[in-house]
Scaffold this motif. Structure first.
Motif, PDB file in Angstrom:
ATOM      1  N   TRP A 132      17.591  94.671 103.385  1.00  0.00           N
ATOM      2  CA  TRP A 132      18.480  94.738 102.208  1.00  0.00           C
ATOM      3  C   TRP A 132      17.928  95.752 101.207  1.00  0.00           C
ATOM      4  O   TRP A 132      18.653  96.505 100.584  1.00  0.00           O
ATOM      5  N   ASN A 133      16.581  95.802 101.091  1.00  0.00           N
ATOM      6  CA  ASN A 133      15.940  96.703 100.122  1.00  0.00           C
ATOM      7  C   ASN A 133      15.947  98.156 100.579  1.00  0.00           C
ATOM      8  O   ASN A 133      15.545  99.039  99.841  1.00  0.00           O
ATOM      9  N   GLU A 134      16.400  98.425 101.817  1.00  0.00           N
ATOM     10  CA  GLU A 134      16.453  99.812 102.298  1.00  0.00           C
ATOM     11  C   GLU A 134      17.852 100.399 102.185  1.00  0.00           C
ATOM     12  O   GLU A 134      18.113 101.494 102.664  1.00  0.00           O
ATOM     13  N   THR A 137      22.253 101.770  96.934  1.00  0.00           N
ATOM     14  CA  THR A 137      22.407 100.821  95.819  1.00  0.00           C
ATOM     15  C   THR A 137      23.835 100.290  95.688  1.00  0.00           C
ATOM     16  O   THR A 137      24.041  99.179  95.221  1.00  0.00           O
ATOM     17  N   PHE A 140      24.684  96.676  96.749  1.00  0.00           N
ATOM     18  CA  PHE A 140      24.351  95.488  95.949  1.00  0.00           C
ATOM     19  C   PHE A 140      25.452  95.163  94.940  1.00  0.00           C
ATOM     20  O   PHE A 140      25.927  94.034  94.857  1.00  0.00           O
ATOM     21  N   TYR A 204      14.976  87.632  97.621  1.00  0.00           N
ATOM     22  CA  TYR A 204      13.768  88.372  98.001  1.00  0.00           C
ATOM     23  C   TYR A 204      13.861  89.842  97.587  1.00  0.00           C
ATOM     24  O   TYR A 204      12.878  90.574  97.648  1.00  0.00           O
ATOM     25  N   HIS A 205      15.050  90.281  97.143  1.00  0.00           N
ATOM     26  CA  HIS A 205      15.241  91.684  96.757  1.00  0.00           C
ATOM     27  C   HIS A 205      15.037  91.833  95.250  1.00  0.00           C
ATOM     28  O   HIS A 205      15.849  91.351  94.458  1.00  0.00           O
ATOM     29  N   ASP A 206      13.921  92.505  94.874  1.00  0.00           N
ATOM     30  CA  ASP A 206      13.579  92.554  93.452  1.00  0.00           C
ATOM     31  C   ASP A 206      14.644  93.265  92.620  1.00  0.00           C
ATOM     32  O   ASP A 206      14.931  92.858  91.490  1.00  0.00           O
ATOM     33  N   GLY A 207      15.270  94.302  93.165  1.00  0.00           N
ATOM     34  CA  GLY A 207      16.316  95.025  92.425  1.00  0.00           C
ATOM     35  C   GLY A 207      17.473  94.096  92.065  1.00  0.00           C
ATOM     36  O   GLY A 207      18.046  94.192  90.969  1.00  0.00           O
ATOM     37  N   SER A 208      17.828  93.196  92.972  1.00  0.00           N
ATOM     38  CA  SER A 208      18.927  92.263  92.690  1.00  0.00           C
ATOM     39  C   SER A 208      18.527  91.280  91.594  1.00  0.00           C
ATOM     40  O   SER A 208      19.349  90.919  90.743  1.00  0.00           O
ATOM     41  N   VAL A 229      11.986  86.363  91.947  1.00  0.00           N
ATOM     42  CA  VAL A 229      11.894  86.978  93.272  1.00  0.00           C
ATOM     43  C   VAL A 229      11.182  85.996  94.202  1.00  0.00           C
ATOM     44  O   VAL A 229      10.005  85.689  94.001  1.00  0.00           O
TER      45      VAL A 229
END
Ligand SMILES: C[S@@+](CC[C@H](N)C(=O)[O-])C[C@H]1O[C@@H](n2cnc3c(N)ncnc32)[C@H](O)[C@@H]1O
Length: 352
Positions: A132-134, A137, A140, A204-208, A229
């Motif tokens: 998800w983190n890859e 943007t 999201f 687990y996705h810090d940006g979210s 997180v």
């Protein structure tokens, strides 16, 4: 080999529509991003010059966009006045964010699937995942806005009341976890509806989580709500009355591990609500327009997300109730049932 011309023509007709929709996806995104649908719904009938003026855009581009939208049947054209307009039904689907059938935000999601295609094609070769983190943007915020429509119109009104005894606990003051909460849309809807309860969103996705915190702050909801997180297997134990998974259990590498963790962190009379994309148990029963969308999203988003994590079970977005029941029972839950459903979601209840 003998070709059946009628079948060939019918299939070509279908492909023509589909190719038009595929190319038109970026126009949907443009219409949403630049406010073209909203301005036309509000101010129509309008000429291309009037719409360009109302949206601070350039007439020549807007004229071409409008022609494409009229050909798609997304807006209407009156050749006498050379004006374009939207019917109330077109406006509900494309221009009104608060409507129960709003789909105007899908462009961001589609854009993410195209932008990330090189990574996904490579993953087909290697068998590795794409986390998800890859992702781009726009995946999201596209996900958050796209799912918001269902949550806003069903979560508090239908899904929570379909769970055994949960509304009474939420009204009296319950402790709730929203696991894989993304931008926290579902969490905030529950916070607003149940002022005596305390809510924790985990992803687990810090940006979210950063985006979810900003959303909570803008809405002034941070007092009874926090976002942290944590993965589905590491969030802190607080004796939750309710643990929710909104459209995310199948994205996890180890959904059995996540549900086992819920089993250990939930109150003895607590409830786990699992909201998953609607699916029947057999592939042949999902070969319809909704299944088509979900299998496609599953191929390029959900399956790679799961394969990027430990275990990599890759349930897929069309797992179906029977498979999800197996997972919940394997994780140690004793009761499992379909609490309710919509054409787009299964709402499943697991209890100790
Ligand atoms: C399709 S999105 C749904 C987000 C949100 N629940 C919603 O409905 O808008 C899936 C979410 O699951 C999260 N996720 C995936 N694997 C996870 C894991 N192992 N632990 C926690 N979150 C995870 C992703 O970061 C993403 O936010």
């Amino acid at each position: 080999m003998k070709i059946d011309t009628d079948k060939l023509n019918a299939f070509m007709g279908k492909m023509l529509v589909d190719v038009g929709a595929a190319i038109g996806a970026s126009l949907m995104l443009i219409g949403d991003k630049l406010g073209l649908y909203k301005a036309l719904a509000r101010g129509g009938p309008m000429t291309s010059a009037e719409l360009a003026n109302a949206t601070s855009t350039t007439e020549r581009y807007v004229r071409e966009w409008l022609a494409a939208q009229a050909a798609a049947g997304y807006v209407n054209y009156d050749s006498h006045s050379a004006k374009f307009s939207m019917s109330p039904e077109q406006a509900m689907v494309l221009a009104d964010e608060e409507s129960p059938v709003f789909m105007g935000a899908v462009g961001d999601l589609v854009a993410a699937t195209i932008l990330d295609e090189p990574k996904i094609s490579q993953a087909f070769r290697t068998g590795k995942g794409v986390g998800w983190n890859e992702r781009s943007t726009c995946l999201f915020c596209g996900t958050a806005r796209f799912f918001r429509t269902s949550y806003k119109h069903h979560l508090v009104q239908e899904w929570l009341p379909a769970l055994e005894g949960v509304i009474a606990k939420l009204e009296a003051g319950a402790v709730v976890a929203d696991v894989g909460c993304g931008h926290g849309i579902s969490t905030m809807l529950m916070v607003q509806a149940f002022p005596k309860s305390r809510f924790y969103g985990f992803d687990y996705h810090d940006g979210s989580i950063v985006a979810a915190r900003q959303n909570a702050e803008s809405a002034g909801l941070q007092d009874r709500l926090s976002f942290e997180v944590h993965s589905g297997k590491t969030f802190p134990s607080r004796g939750y009355d309710l643990v929710c998974f909104f459209d995310c259990l199948h994205d996890m590498g180890d959904p059995v591990g996540a549900l086992r963790h819920v089993r250990q962190t939930i109150a003895s009379d607590g409830t786990c609500m699992i909201v998953e994309p609607f699916a029947n148990d057999q592939l042949e029963d999902n070969l319809n327009p909704v299944g088509r969308i979900y299998y496609a999203a599953s191929t390029v988003v959900c399956t790679p997300a799961s394969l990027a994590q430990e275990v990599g079970l890759a349930l897929g977005a069309q797992a179906g109730e029977a498979r999800l029941r197996e997972i919940a029972l394997q994780a140690g839950f004793n009761c499992f049932r379909r609490a309710t459903e919509t054409p787009f979601n299964l709402i499943l209840e697991a209890r100790p």
